[in-house]
Design a protein around this motif. Structure first.
Motif, PDB file in Angstrom:
ATOM      1  N   LYS A   1      45.700 -17.785 -21.462  1.00  0.00           N
ATOM      2  CA  LYS A   1      46.348 -18.465 -22.579  1.00  0.00           C
ATOM      3  C   LYS A   1      47.326 -17.512 -23.262  1.00  0.00           C
ATOM      4  N   SER A   2      46.896 -16.312 -23.508  1.00  0.00           N
ATOM      5  CA  SER A   2      47.798 -15.295 -24.038  1.00  0.00           C
ATOM      6  C   SER A   2      47.288 -13.913 -23.695  1.00  0.00           C
ATOM      7  N   LEU A   3      48.181 -12.943 -23.838  1.00  0.00           N
ATOM      8  CA  LEU A   3      47.910 -11.577 -23.418  1.00  0.00           C
ATOM      9  C   LEU A   3      48.299 -10.651 -24.566  1.00  0.00           C
ATOM     10  N   LYS A   4      47.384  -9.788 -24.991  1.00  0.00           N
ATOM     11  CA  LYS A   4      47.705  -8.886 -26.094  1.00  0.00           C
ATOM     12  C   LYS A   4      47.681  -7.452 -25.596  1.00  0.00           C
ATOM     13  N   VAL A   5      48.791  -6.747 -25.782  1.00  0.00           N
ATOM     14  CA  VAL A   5      48.904  -5.372 -25.321  1.00  0.00           C
ATOM     15  C   VAL A   5      48.960  -4.457 -26.537  1.00  0.00           C
TER      16      VAL A   5
ATOM     17  N   ILE B   1      55.216 -14.097 -16.505  1.00  0.00           N
ATOM     18  CA  ILE B   1      55.303 -14.795 -17.792  1.00  0.00           C
ATOM     19  C   ILE B   1      56.724 -14.704 -18.341  1.00  0.00           C
ATOM     20  N   LEU B   2      57.296 -13.493 -18.304  1.00  0.00           N
ATOM     21  CA  LEU B   2      58.641 -13.304 -18.860  1.00  0.00           C
ATOM     22  C   LEU B   2      59.696 -13.993 -17.996  1.00  0.00           C
TER      23      LEU B   2
ATOM     24  N   GLU C   1      49.413 -22.021 -35.597  1.00  0.00           N
ATOM     25  CA  GLU C   1      49.055 -21.722 -34.210  1.00  0.00           C
ATOM     26  C   GLU C   1      49.053 -22.931 -33.289  1.00  0.00           C
TER      27      GLU C   1
ATOM     28  N   SER D   1      50.817  -3.922 -31.850  1.00  0.00           N
ATOM     29  CA  SER D   1      50.407  -4.633 -30.646  1.00  0.00           C
ATOM     30  C   SER D   1      51.413  -5.730 -30.334  1.00  0.00           C
ATOM     31  N   LEU D   2      51.310  -6.217 -29.100  1.00  0.00           N
ATOM     32  CA  LEU D   2      52.272  -7.185 -28.593  1.00  0.00           C
ATOM     33  C   LEU D   2      51.488  -8.328 -27.964  1.00  0.00           C
ATOM     34  N   LYS D   3      51.794  -9.568 -28.375  1.00  0.00           N
ATOM     35  CA  LYS D   3      51.073 -10.709 -27.817  1.00  0.00           C
ATOM     36  C   LYS D   3      52.052 -11.590 -27.043  1.00  0.00           C
ATOM     37  N   VAL D   4      51.743 -11.816 -25.773  1.00  0.00           N
ATOM     38  CA  VAL D   4      52.608 -12.620 -24.920  1.00  0.00           C
ATOM     39  C   VAL D   4      51.903 -13.925 -24.594  1.00  0.00           C
ATOM     40  N   THR D   5      52.535 -15.047 -24.898  1.00  0.00           N
ATOM     41  CA  THR D   5      51.924 -16.352 -24.652  1.00  0.00           C
ATOM     42  C   THR D   5      52.811 -17.179 -23.736  1.00  0.00           C
ATOM     43  N   PRO D   6      52.308 -17.517 -22.538  1.00  0.00           N
ATOM     44  CA  PRO D   6      53.080 -18.375 -21.637  1.00  0.00           C
ATOM     45  C   PRO D   6      53.142 -19.797 -22.209  1.00  0.00           C
TER      46      PRO D   6
ATOM     47  N   THR E   1      56.205 -25.347 -25.400  1.00  0.00           N
ATOM     48  CA  THR E   1      56.771 -25.336 -24.044  1.00  0.00           C
ATOM     49  C   THR E   1      57.550 -24.071 -23.730  1.00  0.00           C
TER      50      THR E   1
ATOM     51  N   THR F   1      57.829 -19.679 -23.658  1.00  0.00           N
ATOM     52  CA  THR F   1      57.121 -18.407 -23.703  1.00  0.00           C
ATOM     53  C   THR F   1      57.380 -17.743 -25.055  1.00  0.00           C
TER      54      THR F   1
ATOM     55  N   VAL G   1      56.691 -14.243 -27.512  1.00  0.00           N
ATOM     56  CA  VAL G   1      56.270 -12.849 -27.611  1.00  0.00           C
ATOM     57  C   VAL G   1      56.242 -12.469 -29.087  1.00  0.00           C
TER      58      VAL G   1
ATOM     59  N   PRO H   1      61.664 -13.157 -25.153  1.00  0.00           N
ATOM     60  CA  PRO H   1      60.985 -12.862 -23.882  1.00  0.00           C
ATOM     61  C   PRO H   1      61.974 -12.467 -22.784  1.00  0.00           C
ATOM     62  N   GLU H   2      63.222 -12.906 -22.923  1.00  0.00           N
ATOM     63  CA  GLU H   2      64.240 -12.606 -21.914  1.00  0.00           C
ATOM     64  C   GLU H   2      64.934 -11.275 -22.162  1.00  0.00           C
TER      65      GLU H   2
ATOM     66  N   LEU I   1      62.615  -5.679 -24.082  1.00  0.00           N
ATOM     67  CA  LEU I   1      61.198  -6.009 -24.136  1.00  0.00           C
ATOM     68  C   LEU I   1      60.476  -5.544 -22.870  1.00  0.00           C
ATOM     69  N   GLN I   2      61.107  -5.824 -21.723  1.00  0.00           N
ATOM     70  CA  GLN I   2      60.558  -5.348 -20.446  1.00  0.00           C
ATOM     71  C   GLN I   2      60.300  -3.850 -20.503  1.00  0.00           C
TER      72      GLN I   2
ATOM     73  N   ILE J   1      57.304  -2.966 -22.770  1.00  0.00           N
ATOM     74  CA  ILE J   1      56.030  -3.250 -22.113  1.00  0.00           C
ATOM     75  C   ILE J   1      55.737  -2.213 -21.027  1.00  0.00           C
TER      76      ILE J   1
END
Lengths: 73, 73
Positions: free
Chosen positions: A24-28, A66-67, B6, B25-30, B36, B38, B40, B54-55, B59-60, B63
């Motif tokens: 669902k989501s990813l936390k880094v 994901i990105l 949320e 911290s960084l949270k990534v949600t697809p 609809t 993505t 971040v 996200p594009e 950011l890449q 991460i």
């Protein structure tokens, strides 16, 4: 559940593999005063939280996927 | 604050750039049923939450830097 309190490291052990579709989501979280190691916590669609290996090559692929999905939409 | 509730998309607009050092911290949600696109979301060391593109190529790199730091420690 592999997640402990937020004031120290949260990951006691990491899951060896995970399906992209379950995430669902990813936390880094980079190292900080609360914890000297990088932590990656995935929240799954069933609500479960699991830790992933930040060094795992699969994790890189999942994040890229994901990105990349963001780009194609 | 660029974060809403949320149950729908949380990012109304994204921050053009961010310093790696500011990130807690960084949270990534697809994409999912709640949204609809993505998303971040970075939590900064001062507690502020900001959305990132996200594009964005930066950011890449951020991460990758976080995951790479995990390797070197």
């Amino acid at each position: 559940l592999i997640v402990a309190t937020e004031l120290r490291c949260q990951c006691l052990k990491t899951l060896p593999r995970i399906d992209f579709e379950d995430i669902k989501s990813l936390k880094v979280t980079p190292p900080g005063p609360h914890c000297t190691q990088t932590e990656v916590i995935a929240t799954l669609k069933d609500g479960q939280e699991v830790c992933l290996d930040p060094e795992g090559p699969r994790l890189q692929k999942i994040i890229q996927k994901i990105l990349k999905n963001a780009k194609s939409s």
